[in-house]
Design a protein around this motif. Structure first.
Motif, PDB file in Angstrom:
ATOM      1  N   ARG A 278      83.719  18.645 -41.274  1.00  0.00           N
ATOM      2  CA  ARG A 278      83.335  18.636 -40.000  1.00  0.00           C
ATOM      3  C   ARG A 278      82.679  19.717 -39.139  1.00  0.00           C
ATOM      4  O   ARG A 278      82.055  19.441 -38.265  1.00  0.00           O
ATOM      5  CB  ARG A 278      84.206  17.639 -39.413  1.00  0.00           C
ATOM      6  CG  ARG A 278      84.480  16.150 -39.862  1.00  0.00           C
ATOM      7  CD  ARG A 278      85.267  15.466 -38.857  1.00  0.00           C
ATOM      8  NE  ARG A 278      86.854  16.017 -39.138  1.00  0.00           N
ATOM      9  CZ  ARG A 278      87.816  15.499 -38.475  1.00  0.00           C
ATOM     10  NH1 ARG A 278      87.648  14.475 -37.574  1.00  0.00           N
ATOM     11  NH2 ARG A 278      88.862  16.224 -38.748  1.00  0.00           N
ATOM     12  N   SER A 279      83.347  20.780 -39.719  1.00  0.00           N
ATOM     13  CA  SER A 279      82.747  22.224 -39.053  1.00  0.00           C
ATOM     14  C   SER A 279      82.725  23.034 -40.014  1.00  0.00           C
ATOM     15  O   SER A 279      83.438  23.274 -41.187  1.00  0.00           O
ATOM     16  CB  SER A 279      83.768  22.510 -38.236  1.00  0.00           C
ATOM     17  OG  SER A 279      85.070  22.683 -38.614  1.00  0.00           O
TER      18      SER A 279
ATOM     19  N   GLU B 150      79.563  13.923 -40.287  1.00  0.00           N
ATOM     20  CA  GLU B 150      79.854  13.828 -38.831  1.00  0.00           C
ATOM     21  C   GLU B 150      80.992  12.884 -38.925  1.00  0.00           C
ATOM     22  O   GLU B 150      80.902  11.698 -38.714  1.00  0.00           O
ATOM     23  CB  GLU B 150      78.740  13.064 -38.105  1.00  0.00           C
ATOM     24  CG  GLU B 150      77.668  14.087 -37.769  1.00  0.00           C
ATOM     25  CD  GLU B 150      76.651  13.375 -37.008  1.00  0.00           C
ATOM     26  OE1 GLU B 150      76.625  12.217 -36.517  1.00  0.00           O
ATOM     27  OE2 GLU B 150      75.652  14.081 -36.659  1.00  0.00           O
ATOM     28  N   GLY B 151      82.227  13.123 -39.466  1.00  0.00           N
ATOM     29  CA  GLY B 151      83.433  12.520 -39.408  1.00  0.00           C
ATOM     30  C   GLY B 151      83.645  11.619 -40.566  1.00  0.00           C
ATOM     31  O   GLY B 151      82.926  11.443 -41.519  1.00  0.00           O
TER      32      GLY B 151
ATOM     33  N   THR C 266      79.154   6.610 -40.878  1.00  0.00           N
ATOM     34  CA  THR C 266      78.634   8.091 -41.313  1.00  0.00           C
ATOM     35  C   THR C 266      77.833   7.984 -42.341  1.00  0.00           C
ATOM     36  O   THR C 266      77.859   7.245 -43.532  1.00  0.00           O
ATOM     37  CB  THR C 266      79.949   8.791 -41.793  1.00  0.00           C
ATOM     38  OG1 THR C 266      81.049   8.963 -40.837  1.00  0.00           O
ATOM     39  CG2 THR C 266      79.614   9.953 -42.331  1.00  0.00           C
TER      40      THR C 266
END
Length: 310
Positions: A33-34, A47-48, A53
């Motif tokens: 997610r990052s 994105e999660g 998603t």
């Protein structure tokens, strides 16, 4: 073999990614997610983990998905948010699996929980036992399992489900981390006369099992229980942690019945259940079907928790 790994930033995911790097035959991509959690060349941003998603980029060309990502503890004002478990652990898992089918993924490995079997037992749980999840997290894992089996029957994508008990290792969160902190602080604990039996699994043993399931033919469409193959009482575990740390475990022999009564009065019944109750796991199917045995004993696994790292 191209492998997509979710949950790379978690305790199990970090260890698994490092170990997979020792095998030249695995080309691992981590869904994150990052960015910059792991080497950039192995990362792909998603994105999660929700029902909506989009996994298209992450799944392109992948042959195996190892799905570790999950919502483990959710609370709002002290209450569990069942909706959050459902959105992440059920809908998120099902959406990923459906998109994996569309992308041509051959095998989907899902890390579930022994909580699907139950919280307590008078005999060791087996993979064939009827499910009896007693907590919202375990219930969400069970619902996800059912959806995966339904999908397998309709698509042919291979499903592998692994249900571990408490996982311990260096830097482990949760209950094991609490035990370590208690011993480290030298706190006297009224847990010197507990005669329960608990199955655990060391992180190295669990990782070894997951890797065995990536391409072992006999793993296809099976449920496996994970464990070290040794059961300990809470008293034995605390003493083992103390020996591994080189610190004495200061344990006071208080009868379990008295502790249970006190915990009930104080509203700590669930904590007492984890410390005083028994939960044993039978891993004979896992060992026989996969020709596998845990590479580390409990003593060795605990010792590795506190060995210096490079």
């Amino acid at each position: 073999m191209k492998v997509l790994l979710t949950g790379c930033s978690g305790f199990i995911g970090r260890h698994l990614f490092r170990c997979l790097g020792d095998f030249a035959r695995y080309d691992v991509t981590c869904a994150v997610r990052s960015l910059s959690i792991i080497p950039a060349k192995n990362e792909i941003l998603v994105e999660g983990l929700r029902g909506d998603t989009n996994w298209t980029r992450a799944l392109k060309g992948q042959q195996v998905v190892i799905h570790l990502a999950a919502r483990a503890h959710v609370a709002k004002d002290g209450m569990v948010d069942q909706h959050e478990y459902s959105q992440v652990n059920v809908a998120g898992t099902v959406s990923l699996a459906r998109q994996a089918v569309a992308a041509g993924v051959k095998r989907f490995i899902f890390l579930s929980s022994i909580g699907v079997n139950g919280n307590l037992n008078s005999r060791p749980f087996t993979a064939a036992d009827q499910a009896n999840p007693a907590e919202p997290y375990a219930q969400s894992k069970w619902e996800a399992e059912q959806e995966l089996w339904e999908m397998q029957r309709g698509t042919g994508m291979e499903i592998v489900i692994i249900r571990p008990p408490l996982v311990y290792g260096p830097g482990a969160p949760g209950n094991f981390g609490s035990l370590v902190r208690w011993i480290e602080k030298g706190l006297p604990l009224p847990l010197g006369a507990i005669h329960n039996k608990r199955s655990l699994v060391g992180i190295d043993n669990l990782i070894d099992l997951i890797i065995r399931c990536i391409d072992h033919p006999a793993a296809a469409n099976q449920v496996f229980l994970a464990g070290d193959g040794e059961d300990l009482s809470t008293t034995e575990l605390l003493r083992g942690v103390g020996r591994a740390m080189g610190k004495p475990a200061r344990l006071i022999p208080v009868p379990a019945g008295l502790l249970q009564l006190g915990a009930t009065v104080l509203g700590k019944k669930a904590m007492a259940q984890r410390l005083l109750g028994s939960l044993q796991v039978d891993i004979s199917k896992t060992c026989e079907l996969l020709d596998w045995k845990p590479p580390y004993t409990v003593e060795g696994g605990l010792r590795r928790c506190f060995e210096p790292t490079d």
